[in-house]
Scaffold this motif. Sequence first.
Motif, PDB file in Angstrom:
ATOM      1  N   GLU A   1      43.517  22.080  15.998  1.00 34.58           N
ATOM      2  CA  GLU A   1      44.271  22.075  14.738  1.00 34.58           C
ATOM      3  C   GLU A   1      43.333  22.041  13.538  1.00 34.58           C
ATOM      4  O   GLU A   1      43.558  22.725  12.538  1.00 34.58           O
ATOM      5  N   GLU A   2      42.269  21.252  13.625  1.00 36.24           N
ATOM      6  CA  GLU A   2      41.317  21.170  12.518  1.00 36.24           C
ATOM      7  C   GLU A   2      40.542  22.477  12.373  1.00 36.24           C
ATOM      8  O   GLU A   2      40.308  22.959  11.256  1.00 36.24           O
ATOM      9  N   ILE A   3      40.125  23.068  13.485  1.00 32.75           N
ATOM     10  CA  ILE A   3      39.420  24.347  13.432  1.00 32.75           C
ATOM     11  C   ILE A   3      40.319  25.428  12.847  1.00 32.75           C
ATOM     12  O   ILE A   3      39.893  26.232  12.014  1.00 32.75           O
ATOM     13  N   GLU A   4      41.578  25.446  13.256  1.00 34.53           N
ATOM     14  CA  GLU A   4      42.525  26.427  12.718  1.00 34.53           C
ATOM     15  C   GLU A   4      42.648  26.280  11.204  1.00 34.53           C
ATOM     16  O   GLU A   4      42.657  27.272  10.463  1.00 34.53           O
ATOM     17  N   ARG A   5      42.749  25.043  10.729  1.00 37.60           N
ATOM     18  CA  ARG A   5      42.865  24.805   9.290  1.00 37.60           C
ATOM     19  C   ARG A   5      41.639  25.313   8.544  1.00 37.60           C
ATOM     20  O   ARG A   5      41.755  25.996   7.518  1.00 37.60           O
ATOM     21  N   LEU A   6      40.477  25.034   9.059  1.00 35.73           N
ATOM     22  CA  LEU A   6      39.239  25.420   8.390  1.00 35.73           C
ATOM     23  C   LEU A   6      39.010  26.926   8.415  1.00 35.73           C
ATOM     24  O   LEU A   6      38.402  27.486   7.491  1.00 35.73           O
ATOM     25  N   LEU A   7      39.484  27.590   9.443  1.00 36.58           N
ATOM     26  CA  LEU A   7      39.224  29.027   9.578  1.00 36.58           C
ATOM     27  C   LEU A   7      40.238  29.889   8.841  1.00 36.58           C
ATOM     28  O   LEU A   7      40.106  31.113   8.821  1.00 36.58           O
ATOM     29  N   ARG A   8      41.247  29.273   8.234  1.00 36.25           N
ATOM     30  CA  ARG A   8      42.254  30.061   7.511  1.00 36.25           C
ATOM     31  C   ARG A   8      41.646  30.921   6.411  1.00 36.25           C
ATOM     32  O   ARG A   8      42.133  31.992   6.095  1.00 36.25           O
ATOM     33  N   LYS A   9      40.581  30.409   5.790  1.00 42.83           N
ATOM     34  CA  LYS A   9      40.009  31.116   4.650  1.00 42.83           C
ATOM     35  C   LYS A   9      39.110  32.285   5.060  1.00 42.83           C
ATOM     36  O   LYS A   9      38.700  33.083   4.204  1.00 42.83           O
ATOM     37  N   VAL A  10      38.788  32.420   6.342  1.00 44.31           N
ATOM     38  CA  VAL A  10      37.893  33.485   6.794  1.00 44.31           C
ATOM     39  C   VAL A  10      38.622  34.830   6.741  1.00 44.31           C
ATOM     40  O   VAL A  10      39.739  34.963   7.245  1.00 44.31           O
ATOM     41  N   ARG A  11      37.988  35.816   6.136  1.00 45.95           N
ATOM     42  CA  ARG A  11      38.580  37.149   6.026  1.00 45.95           C
ATOM     43  C   ARG A  11      38.073  38.108   7.103  1.00 45.95           C
ATOM     44  O   ARG A  11      38.767  39.053   7.472  1.00 45.95           O
ATOM     45  N   THR A  12      36.872  37.866   7.595  1.00 41.93           N
ATOM     46  CA  THR A  12      36.276  38.762   8.589  1.00 41.93           C
ATOM     47  C   THR A  12      37.073  38.737   9.890  1.00 41.93           C
ATOM     48  O   THR A  12      37.378  37.650  10.403  1.00 41.93           O
ATOM     49  N   PRO A  13      37.400  39.901  10.462  1.00 42.90           N
ATOM     50  CA  PRO A  13      38.084  39.919  11.761  1.00 42.90           C
ATOM     51  C   PRO A  13      37.197  39.301  12.836  1.00 42.90           C
ATOM     52  O   PRO A  13      36.048  39.707  13.021  1.00 42.90           O
TER      53      PRO A  13
ATOM     54  N   GLU B   1      29.259  17.193  18.490  1.00 45.09           N
ATOM     55  CA  GLU B   1      28.750  18.237  17.596  1.00 45.09           C
ATOM     56  C   GLU B   1      29.366  19.604  17.871  1.00 45.09           C
ATOM     57  O   GLU B   1      29.016  20.591  17.211  1.00 45.09           O
ATOM     58  N   LEU B   2      30.291  19.670  18.825  1.00 40.53           N
ATOM     59  CA  LEU B   2      30.830  20.971  19.249  1.00 40.53           C
ATOM     60  C   LEU B   2      31.491  21.736  18.105  1.00 40.53           C
ATOM     61  O   LEU B   2      31.199  22.911  17.867  1.00 40.53           O
ATOM     62  N   MET B   3      32.391  21.079  17.419  1.00 39.19           N
ATOM     63  CA  MET B   3      33.143  21.773  16.380  1.00 39.19           C
ATOM     64  C   MET B   3      32.219  22.242  15.261  1.00 39.19           C
ATOM     65  O   MET B   3      32.311  23.391  14.804  1.00 39.19           O
ATOM     66  N   LYS B   4      31.327  21.372  14.817  1.00 41.16           N
ATOM     67  CA  LYS B   4      30.414  21.753  13.746  1.00 41.16           C
ATOM     68  C   LYS B   4      29.519  22.912  14.173  1.00 41.16           C
ATOM     69  O   LYS B   4      29.281  23.844  13.394  1.00 41.16           O
TER      70      LYS B   4
ATOM     71  N   LEU C   1      31.471  26.122  13.948  1.00 38.12           N
ATOM     72  CA  LEU C   1      31.684  26.554  12.572  1.00 38.12           C
ATOM     73  C   LEU C   1      30.405  27.116  11.951  1.00 38.12           C
ATOM     74  O   LEU C   1      30.451  28.109  11.205  1.00 38.12           O
ATOM     75  N   VAL C   2      29.274  26.509  12.257  1.00 40.85           N
ATOM     76  CA  VAL C   2      27.992  27.028  11.773  1.00 40.85           C
ATOM     77  C   VAL C   2      27.763  28.436  12.311  1.00 40.85           C
ATOM     78  O   VAL C   2      27.326  29.343  11.589  1.00 40.85           O
ATOM     79  N   GLU C   3      28.070  28.645  13.586  1.00 41.44           N
ATOM     80  CA  GLU C   3      27.874  29.960  14.195  1.00 41.44           C
ATOM     81  C   GLU C   3      28.794  31.008  13.555  1.00 41.44           C
ATOM     82  O   GLU C   3      28.384  32.146  13.316  1.00 41.44           O
TER      83      GLU C   3
ATOM     84  N   MET D   1      27.878  34.481  11.606  1.00 36.53           N
ATOM     85  CA  MET D   1      28.417  35.773  12.043  1.00 36.53           C
ATOM     86  C   MET D   1      29.161  36.490  10.926  1.00 36.53           C
ATOM     87  O   MET D   1      29.143  37.726  10.869  1.00 36.53           O
ATOM     88  N   THR D   2      29.844  35.739  10.071  1.00 38.45           N
ATOM     89  CA  THR D   2      30.682  36.361   9.046  1.00 38.45           C
ATOM     90  C   THR D   2      30.046  36.413   7.664  1.00 38.45           C
ATOM     91  O   THR D   2      30.445  37.215   6.826  1.00 38.45           O
ATOM     92  N   GLY D   3      29.080  35.519   7.431  1.00 40.39           N
ATOM     93  CA  GLY D   3      28.519  35.416   6.099  1.00 40.39           C
ATOM     94  C   GLY D   3      29.439  34.704   5.123  1.00 40.39           C
ATOM     95  O   GLY D   3      29.187  34.705   3.916  1.00 40.39           O
ATOM     96  N   GLU D   4      30.517  34.105   5.640  1.00 44.84           N
ATOM     97  CA  GLU D   4      31.479  33.397   4.800  1.00 44.84           C
ATOM     98  C   GLU D   4      31.299  31.884   4.955  1.00 44.84           C
ATOM     99  O   GLU D   4      31.085  31.397   6.063  1.00 44.84           O
ATOM    100  N   ARG D   5      31.416  31.165   3.849  1.00 42.95           N
ATOM    101  CA  ARG D   5      31.255  29.726   3.885  1.00 42.95           C
ATOM    102  C   ARG D   5      32.571  29.069   4.304  1.00 42.95           C
ATOM    103  O   ARG D   5      33.640  29.362   3.759  1.00 42.95           O
ATOM    104  N   ILE D   6      32.486  28.185   5.293  1.00 47.72           N
ATOM    105  CA  ILE D   6      33.684  27.511   5.829  1.00 47.72           C
ATOM    106  C   ILE D   6      33.685  26.042   5.462  1.00 47.72           C
ATOM    107  O   ILE D   6      34.672  25.498   4.994  1.00 47.72           O
ATOM    108  N   MET D   7      32.562  25.405   5.689  1.00 54.62           N
ATOM    109  CA  MET D   7      32.464  23.965   5.432  1.00 54.62           C
ATOM    110  C   MET D   7      32.013  23.724   3.999  1.00 54.62           C
ATOM    111  O   MET D   7      31.147  24.426   3.492  1.00 54.62           O
ATOM    112  N   GLY D   8      32.633  22.731   3.343  1.00 48.90           N
ATOM    113  CA  GLY D   8      32.316  22.454   1.944  1.00 48.90           C
ATOM    114  C   GLY D   8      30.948  21.863   1.753  1.00 48.90           C
ATOM    115  O   GLY D   8      30.294  21.440   2.665  1.00 48.90           O
TER     116      GLY D   8
END
Length: 359
Positions: free
Chosen positions: A282-294, A340-343, A346-348, A352-359
């Motif tokens: 659920e937390e990963i889904e919330r954080l990845l909402r802003k990603v535009r890259t397929p 450290e799995l989730m972090k 998200l770093v990976e 891969m996308t060049g988009e910032r996810i974590m604040g």
Amino acid sequence: MNPLQRQTTRQLSIGGVLIGGGAPVVVQSMTNTDTRDWRSTVAQIERLHEAGCELVRVAVPDDQAVEQLSRIKKAIGIPLIADIHFDHRLALGAIKAGVDALRLNPGNIGGPDKVRKVAAAARERGIPIRIGVNSGSLEKELLARHGHPTPEAMVESALKHVRLLEDHDFDLIKISLKSSDVLNTVASYRLLSSRTRYPLHLGVTEAGTLVDGAVKSALGIGILLFDGIGDTLRVSLTRDPEDEIPVAYGILRSLRLRDRGVELVSCPTCGRTEIDLIPMVEEIERLLRKVRTPLKVAVMGCVVNGPGEAREADVGIAGGRGKGILFKKGERIETVPEAELMKRLLVEIEKMTGERIMG
């Protein structure tokens, strides 16, 4: 390659966004702020835009709301649609304020002369009008003749409104037929699409809360899109409007009609699950909402079968007892402590996308 054959409709441009005529299906939503409070309305539109909304509609109930439209329009980066009911003066004011489109029913704004004025002003500025027929507000004479809001009654209402605009040489028209009943919605759009080539806006109105609303919208909108019907859509939920956008793109992505954002693959959990998977997903889904890259991302609860079951994912994690693995396309990349799995995932994804996810 998408195997679905879409019906060809006439093409419109709403603030530079192409609608119909083979253009991609466009996702829109509507603010639930008080439009007279322009700052909160702009803030919500900005959140919608970040989530992937491509057209936004605002309610225009009175002159005070009209006065804020130009200010809102200048502050946002997506086309603005004014939602008008009954008062043609509000429509004229919205056009003058620079909105990109109107949503109104010409039969409800006060008579032929008022329709003529709105049609002339919209035509002069190239502003499309969406005719929106709702099963809950169908004309009394149609209800008397048809008994209830049948598909035939809905379509008859829509085409009657269309003719009111066509009589004034206006054809920048989009149409919607909305019902809270999925089967009635599908039947109505199917009938309408056989009778017109104006672009169609899809939606199941008053669909409900997140789960029920998403299910009803996915069925109604999904069936029609599978039939090749529909040029724009809105998933209507009793939620913050930002929550509508992931559902909309999920529908389009599942039908291979749009390829924006993250498709999240996760296991349903079972007796082999050794990590607290549900809150993590659920937390990963919330954080990845802003990603535009397929991107296809997997979050699995078992290191034994997880990577293999999610072999088609671009990247993923699978948790174990105190540790887990990062994998790509089903191949293990490295072992990571569970904490450290989730972090690490998200770093990976940021790499891969060049988009910032974590604040």
